[in-house]
Write an enzyme that holds these catalytic residues in place. Structure first.
Site, PDB file in Angstrom:
ATOM      1  N   HIS A  94       3.112  -3.263 -10.591  1.00 25.17           N
ATOM      2  CA  HIS A  94       1.997  -4.205 -10.391  1.00 25.17           C
ATOM      3  C   HIS A  94       2.590  -5.539  -9.960  1.00 25.17           C
ATOM      4  O   HIS A  94       3.482  -6.072 -10.628  1.00 25.17           O
ATOM      5  CB  HIS A  94       1.215  -4.354 -11.692  1.00 25.17           C
ATOM      6  CG  HIS A  94       0.216  -5.472 -11.707  1.00 25.17           C
ATOM      7  ND1 HIS A  94      -0.603  -5.772 -10.641  1.00 25.17           N
ATOM      8  CD2 HIS A  94      -0.084  -6.389 -12.679  1.00 25.17           C
ATOM      9  CE1 HIS A  94      -1.384  -6.807 -10.949  1.00 25.17           C
ATOM     10  NE2 HIS A  94      -1.072  -7.202 -12.174  1.00 25.17           N
ATOM     11  N   HIS A  96       1.765  -9.595  -7.973  1.00 27.69           N
ATOM     12  CA  HIS A  96       0.793 -10.616  -7.590  1.00 27.69           C
ATOM     13  C   HIS A  96       1.153 -11.067  -6.173  1.00 27.69           C
ATOM     14  O   HIS A  96       1.380 -12.245  -5.928  1.00 27.69           O
ATOM     15  CB  HIS A  96       0.826 -11.789  -8.565  1.00 27.69           C
ATOM     16  CG  HIS A  96       0.324 -11.472  -9.923  1.00 27.69           C
ATOM     17  ND1 HIS A  96       0.086 -12.442 -10.883  1.00 27.69           N
ATOM     18  CD2 HIS A  96       0.010 -10.294 -10.525  1.00 27.69           C
ATOM     19  CE1 HIS A  96      -0.352 -11.870 -12.008  1.00 27.69           C
ATOM     20  NE2 HIS A  96      -0.403 -10.566 -11.804  1.00 27.69           N
ATOM     21  N   TYR A 121       2.203   3.860   8.301  1.00 24.53           N
ATOM     22  CA  TYR A 121       2.967   3.873   7.060  1.00 24.53           C
ATOM     23  C   TYR A 121       2.132   3.546   5.830  1.00 24.53           C
ATOM     24  O   TYR A 121       2.359   4.099   4.755  1.00 24.53           O
ATOM     25  CB  TYR A 121       4.167   2.933   7.198  1.00 24.53           C
ATOM     26  CG  TYR A 121       4.980   3.309   8.413  1.00 24.53           C
ATOM     27  CD1 TYR A 121       5.757   4.457   8.410  1.00 24.53           C
ATOM     28  CD2 TYR A 121       4.886   2.577   9.584  1.00 24.53           C
ATOM     29  CE1 TYR A 121       6.459   4.838   9.540  1.00 24.53           C
ATOM     30  CE2 TYR A 121       5.579   2.949  10.724  1.00 24.53           C
ATOM     31  CZ  TYR A 121       6.371   4.085  10.690  1.00 24.53           C
ATOM     32  OH  TYR A 121       7.040   4.469  11.815  1.00 24.53           O
TER      33      TYR A 121
END
Length: 216
Positions: A94, A96, A121
Site C-alpha cells: 500500500h 500514498h 503493462y
C-alpha cells in the site's frame, strides 16, 4: 542466510527503493509478505519505507497471532482482506503515491476500472483496478470493502488515499503497484489532450494472450 532473513531483507530493500524514488513519503505506506510457514512479515506502524529494520518487522504466525517484532501497521485489515480472499496472494503493498491519488480525485474516472488502457503493462500486471470510496485511515471498513470484492481484484485504489496491490510474491506486488502509479501518471500527464488509448479489441487481445483476470 535463512529464507526468513532473506525475505526480511528483501522487504526492506524494495521498500527503501520505492521511498527513495518518491513513491511514498514520510511514514506513509505499508508492506507485507507471506512466510514459508504461512505467517506474515509486516511493516510496523509509524515507520518509514526509507529505513525499515529487518529485525523489527511485525511477525505473525499462520493463525494470525503477533509473535515478535513491533506493533504492525494500522492498515492490517486491508492486508488480511487480500490474503483471506485471494489464495494466490503472497504479498500486499500500500502506497500514498502522488499521481494515482490525484487521478482518484478526478470526477469522471471509472470506479470499476480505475486505470485508462494507455499501455499493455497496466492491464497485464493489474487487471481492472477497483476505485473504492474514501475511508478514514485505519478504518476496518476498508478491509470489509476489499472482502466485498470476493477476491476478484488484485488491486484497489482508495480514493484520496492511495493504491493497494496484492501479488504472488513481494517482487510481483511491488512491480505491479509501480505500474499502477506509472499508468496514473500517464493519465494525468495526458488529461485533456485526447490521448490515443488502446482499443477494446486491443485490450481483449492482451487479456486473452496473458490470461488476465477481467470481468468485462
Amino acid at each position: 542466510m535463512t529464507e526468513d532473513a532473506r525475505l526480511r531483507e528483501l522487504i526492506c530493500t524494495l521498500a527503501k527503493s520505492m521511498f527513495d524514488r518518491g513513491l511514498t513519503g514520510g511514514s506513509t505506506g505499508n508492506i507485507s509478505a507471506r512466510t514459508l510457514d504461512g505467517g506474515l512479515l509486516v511493516s510496523p506502524t509509524g515507520t518509514s519505507f526509507g529505513c525499515l529494520d529487518p529485525g523489527r518487522l511485525s511477525h505473525f504466525d499462520a493463525q494470525g497471532l503477533l509473535i515478535d517484532g513491533d506493533k504492525p501497521t494500522k492498515e492490517m485489515p486491508l492486508h488480511s482482506a487480500f490474503y483471506d480472499t485471494r489464495s494466490s496472494a503472497g504479498a500486499v503493498v500500500h502506497l500514498h503515491s502522488c499521481h494515482s491519488v490525484a487521478l482518484s480525485m478526478m470526477p469522471d474516472v471509472d470506479a470499476d476500472n480505475f486505470l485508462p488502457p494507455l499501455t499493455p503493462y497496466g492491464i497485464m500486471k493489474l487487471g481492472q483496478v477497483k476505485l473504492l470510496p474514501f475511508f478514514m485511515p485505519g478504518d476496518p471498513a476498508m478491509g470489509a470493502a476489499v472482502r466485498g470484492l470476493a477476491g476478484k481484484r488484485s488491486a484497489v485504489m482508495l480514493a484520496n488515499h492511495g493504491p493497494v496491490v496484492a501479488g504472488k510474491d513481494i517482487e510481483a506486488a511491488c512491480n505491479a503497484i509501480e505500474e499502477l502509479e506509472d499508468t496514473a501518471r500517464l493519465a494525468m500527464m495526458t488529461r485533456g489532450l485526447s490521448p490515443r488509448a488502446l482499443s477494446q479489441i486491443q485490450v481483449q487481445a492482451i487479456v486473452s494472450k496473458f490470461g488476465v483476470e477481467w470481468d468485462r
